[in-house]
Design a protein around this motif. Sequence first.
Motif, mmCIF file in Angstrom:
data_model
loop_
_atom_site.group_PDB
_atom_site.id
_atom_site.type_symbol
_atom_site.label_atom_id
_atom_site.label_comp_id
_atom_site.label_asym_id
_atom_site.label_seq_id
_atom_site.Cartn_x
_atom_site.Cartn_y
_atom_site.Cartn_z
ATOM 1 N N CYS A 56 0.714 -0.957 0.014
ATOM 2 C CA CYS A 56 0.071 -0.035 0.206
ATOM 3 C C CYS A 56 0.872 1.296 0.038
ATOM 4 N N GLY A 57 0.123 2.458 -0.480
ATOM 5 C CA GLY A 57 0.869 3.782 -0.373
ATOM 6 C C GLY A 57 2.432 3.637 -0.808
ATOM 7 N N SER A 58 3.080 4.350 -0.012
ATOM 8 C CA SER A 58 4.616 4.536 -0.574
ATOM 9 C C SER A 58 5.374 3.014 -0.652
ATOM 10 N N ALA A 59 4.787 1.945 -0.049
ATOM 11 C CA ALA A 59 5.634 0.580 -0.190
ATOM 12 C C ALA A 59 5.176 -0.059 -1.445
ATOM 13 N N SER A 103 5.891 -3.930 3.400
ATOM 14 C CA SER A 103 5.428 -3.046 4.456
ATOM 15 C C SER A 103 6.366 -2.932 5.679
ATOM 16 N N GLN A 104 6.484 -1.656 5.804
ATOM 17 C CA GLN A 104 7.160 -0.749 6.912
ATOM 18 C C GLN A 104 7.074 -1.457 8.304
ATOM 19 N N SER A 105 5.742 -1.409 8.453
ATOM 20 C CA SER A 105 4.899 -1.780 9.670
ATOM 21 C C SER A 105 5.039 -3.112 9.932
ATOM 22 N N THR A 108 0.059 -3.843 8.026
ATOM 23 C CA THR A 108 -0.935 -3.263 7.586
ATOM 24 C C THR A 108 -2.100 -4.304 7.174
ATOM 25 N N VAL A 154 4.996 10.278 10.052
ATOM 26 C CA VAL A 154 4.099 9.292 9.677
ATOM 27 C C VAL A 154 4.299 9.002 8.200
ATOM 28 N N ALA A 155 4.709 10.177 7.179
ATOM 29 C CA ALA A 155 5.001 10.025 5.949
ATOM 30 C C ALA A 155 6.539 8.992 5.773
ATOM 31 N N SER A 156 6.378 8.182 5.136
ATOM 32 C CA SER A 156 7.457 7.365 5.019
ATOM 33 C C SER A 156 8.838 7.895 3.979
ATOM 34 N N GLN A 163 13.077 0.037 1.477
ATOM 35 C CA GLN A 163 12.410 -0.947 0.717
ATOM 36 C C GLN A 163 12.819 -1.112 -0.700
ATOM 37 N N LEU A 240 2.360 11.828 -3.812
ATOM 38 C CA LEU A 240 2.027 11.331 -2.404
ATOM 39 C C LEU A 240 2.210 12.168 -1.236
ATOM 40 N N LYS A 241 3.695 12.286 -1.286
ATOM 41 C CA LYS A 241 4.295 13.001 -0.326
ATOM 42 C C LYS A 241 3.713 14.299 -0.154
ATOM 43 N N GLU A 244 -0.017 14.124 1.078
ATOM 44 C CA GLU A 244 -0.318 13.932 2.639
ATOM 45 C C GLU A 244 0.196 14.937 3.536
HETATM 46 C C1 F6R Z 1 3.261 7.396 2.796
HETATM 47 C C2 F6R Z 1 3.058 6.422 3.662
HETATM 48 C C3 F6R Z 1 2.106 5.348 3.657
HETATM 49 C C4 F6R Z 1 2.704 3.902 3.968
HETATM 50 C C5 F6R Z 1 1.572 2.994 3.793
HETATM 51 C C6 F6R Z 1 2.069 1.271 3.882
HETATM 52 O O1 F6R Z 1 3.998 8.324 2.936
HETATM 53 O O2 F6R Z 1 3.709 6.296 4.590
HETATM 54 O O3 F6R Z 1 1.422 5.160 2.019
HETATM 55 O O4 F6R Z 1 3.701 3.639 3.056
HETATM 56 O O5 F6R Z 1 0.665 2.998 4.867
HETATM 57 O O6 F6R Z 1 2.426 1.406 5.226
HETATM 58 P P1 F6R Z 1 3.473 -0.211 5.636
HETATM 59 O O7 F6R Z 1 4.772 -0.014 4.639
HETATM 60 O O8 F6R Z 1 3.687 0.103 6.883
HETATM 61 O O9 F6R Z 1 2.562 -1.344 5.023
#
Ligand code: F6R
Length: 368
Positions: A56-59, A103-105, A108, A154-156, A163, A240-241, A244
Amino acid sequence: EKGGHEYFMLKEIEEQPEALANTLRGHFQSGRIVLDEQRMSDQDLRDVDKVFVVACGSAYHSGLVAKYAIEHWTRLPVEVELASEFRYRDPVLDRDTLVVAVSQSGETADTLEAVRHAREQKARVLAVCNTNGAQIPRESDAVLYTHAGPEIGVASTKAFLAQVAANYLVGLALAQARGTKYPDEVAREFAELEAMPSAVSQVLATVDQVRELGRRMADSRAVLFLGRHVGFPVALEGALKLKELAYMHAEGFAAGELKHGPIALIEDGLPVVVVMPSPKGRAVLHAKMVSNISEIQARGARTIVIAEEGDERVRPFADELVEVPAVPTLLQPLVSTVPLQVLAAEIARARGYDVDKPRNLAKSVTVE
Ligand code: F6R
């Protein structure tokens, strides 16, 4: 704790060389790419005949970037999908499909459900994750950890760059298993990746210039981002950056699509950020981009160009020019994304917003 910075995001942007170096460290041993937890056999890796990247998102953008490299290195078809779309479709998966969940976290919800769906269909799942022992890596067949360190903003930023690097390692691991790259070629690609932390450090030297530019752009109503090839997902990430953080209308386009619609948006003074390919890398791409910029400039766009240093041909069309060091084409996103992060953060700051905690957003999206 913000390391002398006004906000975490700027500190995290500056930590990117370290995040990249830490992510690469230890993954090339005795002449081979190694993953972290590989609960699948080498044979399984060799048998892979199709790759999906789900995120999702940046990932997700990191997957779009990596598609260019993975397809080039492995000759495997790679599809990059938003996890929220993938899981509700009926994707064609079997035991020879590799699903890379980024996924960073690692928590998700949509990405986790995509992993579960893939495993039910017998596909193998490889997690690229920044959080040790999170749910997504726990439920995967193999893991490659990004070592960006904790990301507070919050912004990746640094997690995104890590990644991209990790996805490239997945591509090299597949190329090595399949034999589509000779061992010395894999070693060379890895060495090029290892040179990226210092290239990113060079980009960070432009931070002040980009922040100043950001302050001058703070009143814009909208900003467009254009890119081609690997520059296209960079444009999406830049947009996106900006959305957001600065709550500004921002959209990323593939430059080749301009004539198919988006050029109608160009009006006097509209800022358009253009991510240029290297003039030395792919000459055709470069020439096409120069012609795209001249077209939008002729229609009044204010062009903000991210280009390789010494790119003289683009200079006449750049109302603002941000130079990044020359790196191999496939690795360009690792340098060209950085100014876009700084730009978005500074525009947001100039508009008076909390850069670390944009409204309505959560760091980890554990509900759909
Ligand atoms: C954008 C951002 C989000 C995450 C997205 C996925 O700056 O941070 O778009 O990239 O919510 O999150 P993870 O990587 O934790 O699955």
